[in-house]
Scaffold this motif. Structure first.
Motif, PDB file in Angstrom:
ATOM      1  N   ALA A 199      -6.456  -6.774   1.757  1.00 46.96           N
ATOM      2  CA  ALA A 199      -5.099  -6.449   1.312  1.00 46.96           C
ATOM      3  C   ALA A 199      -4.578  -7.473   0.321  1.00 46.96           C
ATOM      4  CB  ALA A 199      -4.160  -6.351   2.512  1.00 46.96           C
ATOM      5  N   PHE A 200      -5.172  -8.686   0.333  1.00 48.27           N
ATOM      6  CA  PHE A 200      -4.749  -9.748  -0.575  1.00 48.27           C
ATOM      7  C   PHE A 200      -5.600  -9.810  -1.835  1.00 48.27           C
ATOM      8  CE2 PHE A 200      -3.236 -10.945   3.579  1.00 48.27           C
ATOM      9  CZ  PHE A 200      -1.966 -11.447   3.331  1.00 48.27           C
ATOM     10  N   LEU A 201      -6.562  -8.912  -1.960  1.00 48.77           N
ATOM     11  CA  LEU A 201      -7.479  -8.929  -3.091  1.00 48.77           C
ATOM     12  C   LEU A 201      -7.313  -7.711  -3.977  1.00 48.77           C
ATOM     13  CD1 LEU A 201     -10.692 -10.079  -1.181  1.00 48.77           C
ATOM     14  CD2 LEU A 201      -9.125 -11.494  -2.506  1.00 48.77           C
ATOM     15  N   THR A 202      -6.186  -7.045  -3.870  1.00 48.81           N
ATOM     16  CA  THR A 202      -5.989  -5.806  -4.617  1.00 48.81           C
ATOM     17  C   THR A 202      -4.524  -5.635  -4.992  1.00 48.81           C
ATOM     18  OG1 THR A 202      -6.290  -3.401  -4.540  1.00 48.81           O
ATOM     19  CG2 THR A 202      -5.614  -4.467  -2.492  1.00 48.81           C
ATOM     20  N   THR A 203      -4.316  -4.850  -6.028  1.00 55.63           N
ATOM     21  CA  THR A 203      -2.955  -4.458  -6.396  1.00 55.63           C
ATOM     22  C   THR A 203      -2.642  -3.053  -5.900  1.00 55.63           C
ATOM     23  OG1 THR A 203      -3.759  -3.667  -8.543  1.00 55.63           O
ATOM     24  CG2 THR A 203      -2.945  -5.944  -8.433  1.00 55.63           C
ATOM     25  N   LYS A 204      -3.566  -2.459  -5.164  1.00 57.49           N
ATOM     26  CA  LYS A 204      -3.311  -1.131  -4.604  1.00 57.49           C
ATOM     27  C   LYS A 204      -2.070  -1.160  -3.719  1.00 57.49           C
ATOM     28  CE  LYS A 204      -8.152   0.438  -4.320  1.00 57.49           C
ATOM     29  NZ  LYS A 204      -9.213   0.880  -3.374  1.00 57.49           N
ATOM     30  N   PRO A 205      -1.267  -0.124  -3.729  1.00 51.06           N
ATOM     31  CA  PRO A 205      -0.074  -0.097  -2.875  1.00 51.06           C
ATOM     32  C   PRO A 205      -0.421  -0.170  -1.396  1.00 51.06           C
ATOM     33  CG  PRO A 205      -0.480   2.073  -3.856  1.00 51.06           C
ATOM     34  CD  PRO A 205      -1.377   1.112  -4.565  1.00 51.06           C
ATOM     35  N   GLU A 206      -1.656   0.237  -1.042  1.00 49.19           N
ATOM     36  CA  GLU A 206      -2.054   0.179   0.354  1.00 49.19           C
ATOM     37  C   GLU A 206      -2.040  -1.257   0.892  1.00 49.19           C
ATOM     38  OE1 GLU A 206      -4.174   3.853  -1.289  1.00 49.19           O
ATOM     39  OE2 GLU A 206      -3.564   1.855  -1.986  1.00 49.19           O
ATOM     40  N   GLY A 207      -2.293  -2.236   0.010  1.00 56.37           N
ATOM     41  CA  GLY A 207      -2.264  -3.624   0.452  1.00 56.37           C
ATOM     42  C   GLY A 207      -0.901  -4.023   0.992  1.00 56.37           C
ATOM     43  N   GLN A 208       0.147  -3.673   0.243  1.00 57.18           N
ATOM     44  CA  GLN A 208       1.501  -3.981   0.695  1.00 57.18           C
ATOM     45  C   GLN A 208       1.882  -3.155   1.911  1.00 57.18           C
ATOM     46  OE1 GLN A 208       3.537  -6.508  -0.565  1.00 57.18           O
ATOM     47  NE2 GLN A 208       4.577  -6.026   1.366  1.00 57.18           N
ATOM     48  N   GLN A 209       1.418  -1.910   1.959  1.00 51.42           N
ATOM     49  CA  GLN A 209       1.697  -1.080   3.134  1.00 51.42           C
ATOM     50  C   GLN A 209       1.089  -1.696   4.387  1.00 51.42           C
ATOM     51  OE1 GLN A 209       0.024   2.550   1.348  1.00 51.42           O
ATOM     52  NE2 GLN A 209       2.004   3.553   1.663  1.00 51.42           N
ATOM     53  N   ALA A 210      -0.093  -2.261   4.252  1.00 53.78           N
ATOM     54  CA  ALA A 210      -0.744  -2.900   5.398  1.00 53.78           C
ATOM     55  C   ALA A 210       0.042  -4.122   5.860  1.00 53.78           C
ATOM     56  CB  ALA A 210      -2.176  -3.290   5.038  1.00 53.78           C
ATOM     57  N   LEU A 211       0.531  -4.900   4.919  1.00 53.39           N
ATOM     58  CA  LEU A 211       1.333  -6.072   5.270  1.00 53.39           C
ATOM     59  C   LEU A 211       2.644  -5.658   5.932  1.00 53.39           C
ATOM     60  CD1 LEU A 211       0.704  -8.192   2.061  1.00 53.39           C
ATOM     61  CD2 LEU A 211       0.034  -8.829   4.391  1.00 53.39           C
ATOM     62  N   ASP A 212       3.267  -4.627   5.397  1.00 54.84           N
ATOM     63  CA  ASP A 212       4.516  -4.137   5.989  1.00 54.84           C
ATOM     64  C   ASP A 212       4.286  -3.655   7.422  1.00 54.84           C
ATOM     65  OD1 ASP A 212       5.777  -4.694   3.603  1.00 54.84           O
ATOM     66  OD2 ASP A 212       5.744  -2.618   2.885  1.00 54.84           O
ATOM     67  N   ALA A 213       3.150  -2.979   7.637  1.00 51.62           N
ATOM     68  CA  ALA A 213       2.841  -2.483   8.978  1.00 51.62           C
ATOM     69  C   ALA A 213       2.616  -3.642   9.944  1.00 51.62           C
ATOM     70  CB  ALA A 213       1.609  -1.581   8.930  1.00 51.62           C
ATOM     71  N   ALA A 214       1.892  -4.663   9.488  1.00 51.21           N
ATOM     72  CA  ALA A 214       1.651  -5.832  10.335  1.00 51.21           C
ATOM     73  C   ALA A 214       2.962  -6.508  10.717  1.00 51.21           C
ATOM     74  CB  ALA A 214       0.733  -6.817   9.616  1.00 51.21           C
ATOM     75  N   TYR A 215       3.869  -6.569   9.769  1.00 52.21           N
ATOM     76  CA  TYR A 215       5.157  -7.223  10.008  1.00 52.21           C
ATOM     77  C   TYR A 215       5.957  -6.518  11.100  1.00 52.21           C
ATOM     78  CZ  TYR A 215       9.861  -9.036   9.018  1.00 52.21           C
ATOM     79  OH  TYR A 215      11.113  -9.598   9.126  1.00 52.21           O
ATOM     80  N   GLN A 216       5.830  -5.223  11.202  1.00 50.00           N
ATOM     81  CA  GLN A 216       6.552  -4.503  12.248  1.00 50.00           C
ATOM     82  C   GLN A 216       6.096  -4.947  13.643  1.00 50.00           C
ATOM     83  OE1 GLN A 216       9.271  -2.612  11.590  1.00 50.00           O
ATOM     84  NE2 GLN A 216       8.834  -3.417   9.532  1.00 50.00           N
TER      85      GLN A 216
END
Length: 374
Positions: free
Chosen positions: A148-165
Motif C-alpha cells: 500500500a506504500f509502494l503505489t499511487t493506486k487509490p486502493e493503497g489509501q483505502q487500505a490505510l483508511d480501513a486499518a485506521y478504523q
C-alpha cells in the motif's frame, strides 16, 4: 537450508521497508510488481461491537503476562529507578508498524501468523520502552499491507483508511477500560504513527482527553510543525519535563540523503488543509527530550543492538549521538553497527526506537513524574 536462509534475508530486508512514508520512495517497478496487490480492494467487514473486549484481539494488555512482547527487557537489564506505585502508572496505547508483506490482499487478516510474529518482534524492541511506567495495550489490527506504500493506486489509501478504523475501535475500547482520570501515553511507529497522527486529530484534539495525555511518541513518521501540529490537540514537547505534548523523529546516519523524502512530503497536504511544502518537520531529540538540539553519544543511555533474528538485543550505552538539522531530520553521526537493515540514504528508520531505547524509557518516566498528581 540455503533456500530458507535466502528467503529469510529477503523477508527481513522487506520488513524494514514496511509501512512508512519513505517507503513509497524506494518502490521501483520491480517492487511494485512483487508486493503491490493486483486485486481489487474489498471493503472489510465491520468488526463486531466490543470485539476488542476479547484479549485475543491484543498483542499486549494488562491481563496478558505469558508471552507478552511488551514486557520484554534486554538480558540483565534492571531499572535504576524504583517501580512506580500502582496508582501512579499510566496506560500506554501502542500502535505497531507494518508487519504484513503479502500481495494477495490489501489488508492483513487477523489470523495471519507471519505478520503477527513480526509484530511481536517490533513490540519487543519498541513498546517495551514504556513498560516501566504503565501497562501497555497494543491492539491487533487489519493493517495495510506493505504494498500500500509502494503505489499511487487509490486502493493503497483505502487500505490505510480501513486499518485506521480498527485502530479507532481498539482505542475507543481501551478508553472505556481504564480509570477516568488515569494518565495516558500514546505511541507508535511507522504505519502505527500514521494512524496515531489521525487518532490525535480525531479523538484527542479539542476534547477533555487531551488533558490526560502525558505525551505522544509519533516516531518514524513526518509531522509538519506548521500544518499538522495545530490540528493534533497537543503542543510540541519542547522541554524534557513537559507534558501534554508530542514527540516525533526520523533517524538518519551521515551523510544523510533524504531528498526524495522531501520531494514526496512537499507534495502532500497538512491536517489544516494547507500544503506541507517547505514546512519544517518536528524533530524531537530522544536523548535530550527537547527539540532541534544536539547530544553527544556519551549522553545516550542505551542503544538496543539486536541479534540476527531480531528476537533479542544487547543494550549498549554511549554509542550513538543525535542532532536535529535545519529541516527537521534527526542525524546520528556515522552509521552505527546496529544491524544490516538501514534503508537507502543512510535512513535508520527501522531503528528509530532501538537507537535511543533507554533514553525513551527515561523520557517517559520523567514526563510521568512531571504530570499533575491526580
Amino acid at each position: 537450508m540455503a533456500r530458507k536462509f535466502l528467503y529469510f534475508v529477503a523477508s527481513m530486508v522487506i520488513l524494514v521497508l514496511a509501512g512508512a512514508f519513505v517507503f513509497r520512495l524506494y518502490g521501483d517497478e520491480l517492487m511494485e510488481v512483487a508486493f503491490v496487490p493486483d486485486t481489487e480492494f474489498t471493503a472489510q467487514e465491520v468488526l463486531e461491537t466490543n470485539v476488542y473486549a476479547d484479549p485475543l484481539m491484543w498483542l499486549a494488555r494488562p491481563e496478558l503476562v505469558k508471552g507478552n512482547p511488551a514486557l520484554w527487557l534486554p538480558q540483565g537489564y534492571e531499572d535504576a529507578e524504583p517501580a512506580l506505585p500502582e496508582g501512579k502508572k499510566a496506560a500506554v496505547f501502542f500502535i505497531h508498524p507494518t508487519s504484513f508483506l503479502d500481495k494477495d490482499r490489501w489488508n492483513a487478516p487477523l489470523d495471519d501468523k507471519e505478520s503477527q510474529a513480526r509484530a511481536r518482534i517490533f513490540l519487543r524492541g519498541q513498546a517495551s520502552a514504556f513498560n516501566a511506567i504503565g501497562d501497555v495495550w497494543a491492539p491487533r489490527y487489519r493493517q495495510a499491507t506493505m504494498g500500500a506504500f509502494l503505489t499511487t493506486k487509490p486502493e493503497g489509501q483505502q487500505a490505510l483508511d480501513a486499518a485506521y478504523q480498527d485502530v479507532l475501535a481498539a482505542f475507543d475500547y481501551f478508553i472505556t477500560q481504564i480509570p477516568d482520570d488515569q494518565p495516558i501515553i500514546l505511541a507508535g511507529h511507522s504505519q502505527g504513527s500514521l494512524h496515531l497522527t489521525n487518532l490525535l486529530k480525531d479523538r484527542v484534539a479539542g476534547t477533555p482527553l487531551a488533558n490526560r495525555i502525558v505525551a505522544a511518541y509519533v516516531a518514524g513518521w513526518p509531522v509538519s510543525v506548521d500544518t499538522d501540529i495545530p490540528e493534533m490537540g497537543l503542543d510540541i514537547c519542547a522541554a524534557p519535563d513537559q507534558t501534554r505534548c508530542i514527540l516525533s523523529w526520523q533517524s538518519f546516519a551521515e551523510p544523510a540523503d533524504y531528498g526524495r523524502i522531501l520531494t514526496v512530503y512537499d507534495m502532500t497536504i497538512g491536517f489544516n488543509g494547507k500544503p506541507r511544502k517547505d514546512s519544517k518537520l518536528l524533530c524531537s531529540n530522544p536523548i535530550n527530550g527537547d527539540i532541534d538540539s544536539s547530544a553527544l553519544a556519551t549522553a545516550n543511555l542505551g542503544t538496543l543492538v539486536p541479534n540476527e533474528d531480531l528476537r533479542e538485543a544487547t543494550l549498549v550505552a554511549g554509542s550513538v549521538p543525535a542532532r536535529c538539522d535545519k529541516r527537521g531530520f534527526l542525524l546520528i553521526g556515522d552509521p552505527p553497527e546496529i544491524g544490516p537493515y538501514a534503508l537507502p540514504g543512510n535512513n535508520y528508520h527501522v531503528y528509530d526506537y532501538s537507537l535511543f531505547w533507554a533514553n525513551i524509557r527515561a523520557d517517559a518516566r520523567r514526563r510521568m513524574a512531571s504530570f499533575p498528581v491526580r
